[in-house]
Design a protein around this motif. Sequence first.
Motif, PDB file in Angstrom:
ATOM      1  N   UNK A  82      28.313  -4.545  63.940  1.00 18.53           N
ATOM      2  CA  UNK A  82      29.459  -4.107  63.150  1.00 18.53           C
ATOM      3  C   UNK A  82      29.348  -4.742  61.767  1.00 18.53           C
ATOM      4  N   UNK A  83      28.871  -3.959  60.806  1.00 20.88           N
ATOM      5  CA  UNK A  83      28.634  -4.476  59.456  1.00 20.88           C
ATOM      6  C   UNK A  83      29.917  -4.934  58.771  1.00 20.88           C
ATOM      7  N   UNK A  84      31.055  -4.475  59.247  1.00 23.19           N
ATOM      8  CA  UNK A  84      32.325  -4.915  58.676  1.00 23.19           C
ATOM      9  C   UNK A  84      32.457  -6.425  58.763  1.00 23.19           C
ATOM     10  N   UNK A  85      31.912  -6.992  59.817  1.00 23.76           N
ATOM     11  CA  UNK A  85      31.999  -8.434  60.032  1.00 23.76           C
ATOM     12  C   UNK A  85      30.689  -9.153  59.753  1.00 23.76           C
ATOM     13  N   UNK A  86      29.572  -8.479  59.911  1.00 23.21           N
ATOM     14  CA  UNK A  86      28.264  -9.121  59.725  1.00 23.21           C
ATOM     15  C   UNK A  86      27.783  -8.952  58.283  1.00 23.21           C
ATOM     16  N   UNK A  87      28.630  -9.368  57.366  1.00 18.72           N
ATOM     17  CA  UNK A  87      28.348  -9.291  55.937  1.00 18.72           C
ATOM     18  C   UNK A  87      28.797 -10.574  55.256  1.00 18.72           C
ATOM     19  N   UNK A  88      28.277 -10.819  54.072  1.00 21.71           N
ATOM     20  CA  UNK A  88      28.645 -12.000  53.308  1.00 21.71           C
ATOM     21  C   UNK A  88      28.863 -11.652  51.850  1.00 21.71           C
ATOM     22  N   UNK A  89      29.598 -12.522  51.155  1.00 22.20           N
ATOM     23  CA  UNK A  89      29.793 -12.384  49.713  1.00 22.20           C
ATOM     24  C   UNK A  89      29.241 -13.637  49.034  1.00 22.20           C
ATOM     25  N   UNK A  90      28.823 -13.473  47.781  1.00 18.44           N
ATOM     26  CA  UNK A  90      28.213 -14.563  47.028  1.00 18.44           C
ATOM     27  C   UNK A  90      28.925 -14.714  45.691  1.00 18.44           C
ATOM     28  N   UNK A  91      29.218 -15.967  45.321  1.00 16.30           N
ATOM     29  CA  UNK A  91      29.826 -16.272  44.026  1.00 16.30           C
ATOM     30  C   UNK A  91      29.032 -17.403  43.383  1.00 16.30           C
ATOM     31  N   UNK A  92      28.556 -17.194  42.155  1.00 17.05           N
ATOM     32  CA  UNK A  92      27.756 -18.203  41.459  1.00 17.05           C
ATOM     33  C   UNK A  92      28.292 -18.407  40.053  1.00 17.05           C
ATOM     34  N   UNK A  93      28.704 -19.617  39.702  1.00 24.55           N
ATOM     35  CA  UNK A  93      29.270 -19.857  38.371  1.00 24.55           C
ATOM     36  C   UNK A  93      28.218 -19.731  37.270  1.00 24.55           C
ATOM     37  N   UNK A  94      28.630 -19.191  36.140  1.00 28.51           N
ATOM     38  CA  UNK A  94      27.733 -19.095  34.982  1.00 28.51           C
ATOM     39  C   UNK A  94      28.329 -19.795  33.754  1.00 28.51           C
ATOM     40  N   UNK A  95      29.636 -20.070  33.804  1.00 29.09           N
ATOM     41  CA  UNK A  95      30.281 -20.773  32.695  1.00 29.09           C
ATOM     42  C   UNK A  95      31.521 -21.497  33.210  1.00 29.09           C
ATOM     43  N   UNK A  96      31.646 -22.778  32.870  1.00 30.88           N
ATOM     44  CA  UNK A  96      32.799 -23.580  33.274  1.00 30.88           C
ATOM     45  C   UNK A  96      33.387 -24.242  32.035  1.00 30.88           C
ATOM     46  N   UNK A  97      34.626 -23.962  31.761  1.00 32.89           N
ATOM     47  CA  UNK A  97      35.317 -24.508  30.584  1.00 32.89           C
ATOM     48  C   UNK A  97      34.513 -24.285  29.305  1.00 32.89           C
ATOM     49  N   UNK A  98      33.943 -23.085  29.181  1.00 35.38           N
ATOM     50  CA  UNK A  98      33.231 -22.712  27.968  1.00 35.38           C
ATOM     51  C   UNK A  98      31.792 -23.184  27.888  1.00 35.38           C
ATOM     52  N   UNK A  99      31.332 -23.920  28.885  1.00 39.25           N
ATOM     53  CA  UNK A  99      29.957 -24.418  28.891  1.00 39.25           C
ATOM     54  C   UNK A  99      29.129 -23.638  29.895  1.00 39.25           C
ATOM     55  N   UNK A 100      27.970 -23.167  29.467  1.00 39.94           N
ATOM     56  CA  UNK A 100      27.102 -22.395  30.346  1.00 39.94           C
ATOM     57  C   UNK A 100      26.619 -23.257  31.511  1.00 39.94           C
ATOM     58  N   UNK A 101      26.516 -22.649  32.674  1.00 44.57           N
ATOM     59  CA  UNK A 101      26.096 -23.341  33.894  1.00 44.57           C
ATOM     60  C   UNK A 101      24.937 -22.588  34.525  1.00 44.57           C
ATOM     61  N   UNK A 102      23.898 -23.318  34.905  1.00 43.43           N
ATOM     62  CA  UNK A 102      22.783 -22.740  35.651  1.00 43.43           C
ATOM     63  C   UNK A 102      22.889 -23.210  37.098  1.00 43.43           C
ATOM     64  N   UNK A 103      23.315 -22.307  37.991  1.00 46.74           N
ATOM     65  CA  UNK A 103      23.537 -22.671  39.394  1.00 46.74           C
ATOM     66  C   UNK A 103      22.324 -22.393  40.274  1.00 46.74           C
ATOM     67  N   UNK A 104      21.172 -22.109  39.662  1.00 43.22           N
ATOM     68  CA  UNK A 104      20.004 -21.733  40.455  1.00 43.22           C
ATOM     69  C   UNK A 104      19.540 -22.846  41.385  1.00 43.22           C
ATOM     70  N   UNK A 105      19.857 -24.093  41.035  1.00 42.59           N
ATOM     71  CA  UNK A 105      19.445 -25.229  41.862  1.00 42.59           C
ATOM     72  C   UNK A 105      20.642 -25.988  42.426  1.00 42.59           C
ATOM     73  N   UNK A 106      21.811 -25.345  42.442  1.00 39.56           N
ATOM     74  CA  UNK A 106      23.036 -25.995  42.904  1.00 39.56           C
ATOM     75  C   UNK A 106      23.154 -25.928  44.424  1.00 39.56           C
ATOM     76  N   UNK A 107      23.909 -26.850  45.027  1.00 41.86           N
ATOM     77  CA  UNK A 107      24.183 -26.754  46.464  1.00 41.86           C
ATOM     78  C   UNK A 107      24.912 -25.446  46.777  1.00 41.86           C
ATOM     79  N   UNK A 108      24.759 -24.970  47.996  1.00 40.60           N
ATOM     80  CA  UNK A 108      25.440 -23.759  48.448  1.00 40.60           C
ATOM     81  C   UNK A 108      26.511 -24.151  49.460  1.00 40.60           C
ATOM     82  N   UNK A 109      27.764 -23.850  49.141  1.00 37.24           N
ATOM     83  CA  UNK A 109      28.838 -24.048  50.106  1.00 37.24           C
ATOM     84  C   UNK A 109      28.966 -22.782  50.931  1.00 37.24           C
TER      85      UNK A 109
END
Length: 533
Positions: free
Chosen positions: A74-101
């Motif tokens: 059931x793909x309705x449940x067997x799916x995931x979403x991803x969120x990766x920051x690119x800017x925090x308080x006006x400063x660019x962020x590279x999350x390519x090597x960040x921990x994954x929660x």
Amino acid sequence: MGIGATAGAAAAGGLALSANASTGSTSTSTDDGLVFDPDAWTKLTTTVTDTQGTEHAVTYHFWKAITYVSKPVDATYQSLIVSAPVEIDGTAVDASNAPILLANSVGGYMPSSVADATGVGAGGMGGGGGAPGGAPTGSAAPSASAASNANANENTNATGGATSSNQLLALAAGYVVIEPGARGRTLKNSSGEYYGTAPAAIVDLKAAVRYIKSNKGRIPGDVERIVSAGTSAGGALSSLLGASGDSPVYDRLLKEIGAADASDAIFAVGAWCPITDLEHADGAYEWNWGTNVLASGKQVDQAVSKELQSQFAEYQASLKLRGLNGFGALTARNYDEYLVKQYLEPSATSYLAALSESDRETYLAKNTFITWKNGRATFTWADFLTHVGARKKTTPAFDAFDLSTGENNLFGAGTTQNRHFTAYSAKHDTTGLTSKRVASDIPEKLHLMNPMYHLVEKVNGRRSKHWWIRLGTNDTDTSHVISANLAAAAKGLGDEVNHLYYWDQGHGANTDPGDFITWIAEVTGYRKAGRTK
């Protein structure tokens, strides 16, 4: 230093969350479903308010629901979403090597879906599960116990609230947040067959991890630094995910749903009030809360309670666990002393020390069982039980004689909605079953669902080596020894364990989310400029 929070997601109250979408890439994945498309994002903005009341503007790339297996039930449940920051308080962020929660929203072992999620922290229950109940608190003051999920069994508190604040704070700290859905116990097909009962949820979460790791270099974040987080049943699954990494006992089940050919081991575990070790939970519950009355004032069957307590004593002795800080062997006879000294008095001390002098005097005047001397709280186990008051569940708390609990449903199979999973309750069944024994497939399912199996009975070398475990002192959804045993087992194997209880908090509490975010940076060695060696 990590950013703290005053509450859970915006829906739970306290963390301001406003999202504005703008068009990012318009490309979509055309592969077999197990190849992550790094360009298929939408750009969103959100505002996260920390514990000091400071607002942080976060811009992030958001990938809507992606099916993480090639042969979904059931793909309705067997799916995931991803969120990766690119800017925090006006400063660019590279999350390519960040921990994954990896934050799941499972509550009550109910189904959880992110299919319609429109941003970080927007995933939740599905299939009739309703929204996760219970708002975590970031203040020092006691809060009410998290409310039960409206559609869950009354004996199962279905809350995913504690982790919702973690998701927003993690994003604001520069981490990647991935939220997986999972099948749950109430799902039923047109033939009346239950397809989300044990061990479906843990198999799904493992498949999600495998999807992430198989997409190293394409999916944002460091796939070797996945930190799982979950609350209640979600906390149990988070613990199990960490304890059972790469265990071959799941291979057949993962192959059946078309999981990626990759590792499912994770780096660290965050578990809030884990409802786990279910086959021993009835005895542990009676050992802890056996003398406490129900909210109605009614006393539970003391003969049953004492029999279950005896079973717990045998089980606890068999574990051969030793307490933290050199306490020694943990037994049914000394566990009360251990809980008081290791967890409860330090919890009360921290709570009282944080109060103003006048507030502390007021609290102590209302709670005379506490002796406050030289900045330290002391009390007895018996007085603590009286302080907590009513127990939430009758006896047996998990494997009910009448098959009425959510856990009975968790071990359902085929068209059978509810089944016993302990020999004791099967023997004392009151529903008229012809067989007074558990079904032949139950023992294997119990192993698949219990982190203690992978930490004690079949020690797993691929387990997580970092554990963050939390529980409210007023939480009577399960026994206090459940999380303490989990911590003792991990610590006994040499793992790093950060475990404490929140004073006067109920089920689903999360009063130190900022500390959890800081802990992730510490154990992973991450800095915003990149992870250090």
